[in-house]
Design a protein around this motif. Structure first.
Motif, PDB file in Angstrom:
ATOM      1  N   GLY A  20     -11.217  -1.801  -9.436  1.00 15.47           N
ATOM      2  CA  GLY A  20      -9.943  -1.608  -9.218  1.00 15.47           C
ATOM      3  C   GLY A  20      -8.557  -0.644  -8.353  1.00 15.47           C
ATOM      4  N   ARG A  21      -8.120   0.854  -8.504  1.00 11.70           N
ATOM      5  CA  ARG A  21      -7.796   1.378  -6.965  1.00 11.70           C
ATOM      6  C   ARG A  21      -8.104   0.553  -5.940  1.00 11.70           C
ATOM      7  N   PHE A  22      -9.891   0.240  -5.966  1.00 16.74           N
ATOM      8  CA  PHE A  22     -10.204   0.075  -4.191  1.00 16.74           C
ATOM      9  C   PHE A  22      -9.240  -1.536  -3.977  1.00 16.74           C
ATOM     10  N   ILE A  23      -8.766  -2.633  -5.338  1.00 14.50           N
ATOM     11  CA  ILE A  23      -8.300  -4.119  -4.623  1.00 14.50           C
ATOM     12  C   ILE A  23      -6.876  -3.680  -4.935  1.00 14.50           C
ATOM     13  N   GLU A  24      -6.144  -2.564  -5.820  1.00 20.91           N
ATOM     14  CA  GLU A  24      -5.285  -2.216  -5.303  1.00 20.91           C
ATOM     15  C   GLU A  24      -4.366  -1.757  -4.171  1.00 20.91           C
TER      16      GLU A  24
END
Length: 84
Positions: A20-24
């Protein structure tokens, strides 16, 4: 210095910070670059054709960093069970 970001480094990063953090964060970087689209020097795709396929480079630079997308296509590979 040439920095290559391959699948192993991406896998490590996603494992460390979470998908999630990577995509964000990635989407934020992509959006920021699109907002300064005119600052990039872009050139047409450079292609090298051969009887068995094509190799293409798509370079870009903002005057500080340089990058390129590399694509190849070899249609007969699928008959051998390989990716195109």
């Amino acid at each position: 210095m040439v920095e290559y970001i391959g699948t192993a480094r991406l896998r490590e990063l996603v494992s460390r910070i979470g998908a999630g953090r990577f995509i964000e964060e990635l989407s934020g970087e992509i959006e920021a670059d699109y907002r300064r689209w005119d600052e990039f020097e872009k050139s047409a795709r450079l292609a090298s054709h051969s009887p068995v396929g094509v190799i293409e480079l798509m370079p870009t630079s903002d005057g500080r960093l340089y990058s390129f997308k590399y694509v190849n296509g070899h249609p007969k590979n699928t008959a051998k069970g390989l990716l195109t």
